[in-house]
Design an enzyme around this catalytic site. Structure first.
Site, mmCIF file in Angstrom:
data_model
loop_
_atom_site.group_PDB
_atom_site.id
_atom_site.type_symbol
_atom_site.label_atom_id
_atom_site.label_comp_id
_atom_site.label_asym_id
_atom_site.label_seq_id
_atom_site.Cartn_x
_atom_site.Cartn_y
_atom_site.Cartn_z
ATOM 1 N N ASP A 43 121.838 -28.507 -80.663
ATOM 2 C CA ASP A 43 122.203 -29.117 -79.389
ATOM 3 C C ASP A 43 121.553 -28.367 -78.229
ATOM 4 O O ASP A 43 121.636 -28.795 -77.082
ATOM 5 C CB ASP A 43 123.718 -29.188 -79.223
ATOM 6 C CG ASP A 43 124.397 -27.831 -79.271
ATOM 7 O OD1 ASP A 43 123.701 -26.799 -79.335
ATOM 8 O OD2 ASP A 43 125.644 -27.799 -79.263
ATOM 9 N N SER A 44 120.857 -27.270 -78.539
ATOM 10 C CA SER A 44 120.041 -26.584 -77.544
ATOM 11 C C SER A 44 118.924 -27.475 -77.027
ATOM 12 O O SER A 44 118.277 -27.145 -76.029
ATOM 13 C CB SER A 44 119.449 -25.303 -78.135
ATOM 14 O OG SER A 44 118.796 -25.551 -79.368
ATOM 15 N N ASP A 82 122.735 -30.582 -85.499
ATOM 16 C CA ASP A 82 124.004 -30.289 -84.835
ATOM 17 C C ASP A 82 124.811 -31.556 -84.562
ATOM 18 O O ASP A 82 124.266 -32.546 -84.038
ATOM 19 C CB ASP A 82 123.753 -29.605 -83.494
ATOM 20 C CG ASP A 82 123.831 -28.093 -83.587
ATOM 21 O OD1 ASP A 82 124.288 -27.583 -84.617
ATOM 22 O OD2 ASP A 82 123.434 -27.425 -82.614
ATOM 23 N N LYS A 110 125.757 -29.451 -88.874
ATOM 24 C CA LYS A 110 126.368 -28.216 -88.396
ATOM 25 C C LYS A 110 127.336 -28.525 -87.265
ATOM 26 O O LYS A 110 127.085 -29.414 -86.453
ATOM 27 C CB LYS A 110 125.281 -27.261 -87.886
ATOM 28 C CG LYS A 110 125.832 -25.924 -87.366
ATOM 29 C CD LYS A 110 124.718 -24.950 -87.047
ATOM 30 C CE LYS A 110 124.045 -25.208 -85.729
ATOM 31 N NZ LYS A 110 124.970 -24.975 -84.578
ATOM 32 N N GLU A 112 130.444 -26.415 -84.570
ATOM 33 C CA GLU A 112 130.996 -25.156 -84.104
ATOM 34 C C GLU A 112 132.487 -25.048 -84.398
ATOM 35 O O GLU A 112 133.225 -26.035 -84.364
ATOM 36 C CB GLU A 112 130.792 -25.017 -82.591
ATOM 37 C CG GLU A 112 129.339 -24.912 -82.162
ATOM 38 C CD GLU A 112 129.212 -24.787 -80.655
ATOM 39 O OE1 GLU A 112 128.071 -24.605 -80.180
ATOM 40 O OE2 GLU A 112 130.245 -24.870 -79.933
ATOM 41 N N GLU A 174 126.578 -16.232 -84.405
ATOM 42 C CA GLU A 174 125.863 -16.044 -83.147
ATOM 43 C C GLU A 174 126.539 -15.005 -82.265
ATOM 44 O O GLU A 174 127.740 -15.106 -81.964
ATOM 45 C CB GLU A 174 125.743 -17.367 -82.388
ATOM 46 C CG GLU A 174 124.945 -17.247 -81.107
ATOM 47 C CD GLU A 174 124.599 -18.589 -80.475
ATOM 48 O OE1 GLU A 174 123.873 -18.593 -79.468
ATOM 49 O OE2 GLU A 174 125.049 -19.626 -80.992
#
Length: 273
Positions: A43-44, A82, A110, A112, A174
């Site tokens: 998502d970066s 993501d 993925k 979070e 992270e």
């Protein structure tokens, strides 16, 4: 043996996994040619490519669009995609979102945070799952190191083991202390992928814009392996100078009509006058 299981076998042999982000087909092709193991479409993409102010602005459609581009650029590479903010709040939501990313070309999804129920649901439905603990850009307003106290470290350790028990194949750690990342790596079956988590994880991931020098900001967790931003800026500036001075294009950059066609063309123009 599945693709993910091949990476888990590398973990057992102590072979490091090379992971890097990509958001488009040309970059994905270059990374595959360079020999990376896994491409992460994170998502970066929001702050690095789309100009968003925060990862929370990234949509499921954004992720599917960029995953599809990466898949076209690197058809054989293992791709982790993501799940964006607020698309996996429940197992049902996560399943629907994962199908979108899988259809776009993701091998693994993925998300979070500690949600072992979501991991279990996705795994039961046949999806490879990558967890993500420590800094959670979607959920934490300030991006800072995590797990600095014993209490916080134990919480992350327990969350990692819970996700592992639920069946995750990979786990991104992270901005957590090296000692914690090492302890988690040794205690889980999943392959851990560190970013700012020290050398004891099973693999490393960096944002391609950061490692290649597209971004100008320096991060403690990053090593700048190139100066692509500076090179591109210089190339465009040189192009602009040549256009304005008339040095580009030259005759070698143009093509001409065959002589007989040029004569015919000029004759037709005269006839119109």
């Amino acid at each position: 043996m599945s693709k993910a299981d091949l990476f888990l076998e590398k973990k057992r042999r102590g072979e490091k996994l090379v992971v890097v982000t990509a958001y488009d087909a040309p970059t994905a092709r270059i990374e595959a040619e360079a020999g990376v193991d896994i491409i992460l479409v994170g998502d970066s993409v929001g702050v690095n490519i789309l100009g968003y102010a925060h990862e929370r602005e990234v949509t499921l459609a954004d992720m599917a669009h960029h995953i599809a581009a990466v898949r076209r650029g690197a058809p054989q590479i293992y791709v982790i995609g993501d799940l964006p903010y607020a698309t996996y709040d429940t197992p049902e939501m996560a399943l629907a979102s994962a199908r979108v990313l899988h259809d776009a070309g993701a091998d693994c999804v993925k998300f979070e945070g500690a949600q072992p129920d979501v991991v279990a649901a996705l795994t039961a439905a046949g999806f490879d799952v990558c967890g993500h603990l420590g800094l959670e850009s979607q959920h934490q307003e300030i991006k800072r190191r995590q797990g600095k106290t014993a209490e916080a470290a134990v919480k992350l350790y327990d969350d990692a083991r819970a996700g592992d028990a639920a069946g995750q194949k990979f786990l991104v750690l992270e901005l957590v202390p090296s000692e914690l990342a090492g302890s988690i790596t040794r205690s889980v079956t999943a392959a851990t992928i560190g970013i700012g988590a020290g050398p004891e994880t099973d693999g490393q991931v960096l944002v391609v814009n950061d490692l290649a020098g597209v971004t100008t900001r320096d991060f403690k967790h990053n090593r700048r392996y190139g100066e692509v931003g500076a090179a591109l800026r210089a190339a465009v500036a040189a192009y602009a100078r040549d256009v304005r001075s008339g040095d580009f294009p030259g005759s070698e950059h143009a093509f001409q009509m065959p002589a007989d066609e040029r004569v015919a063309f000029e004759k037709r123009l005269r006839e119109r006058c």
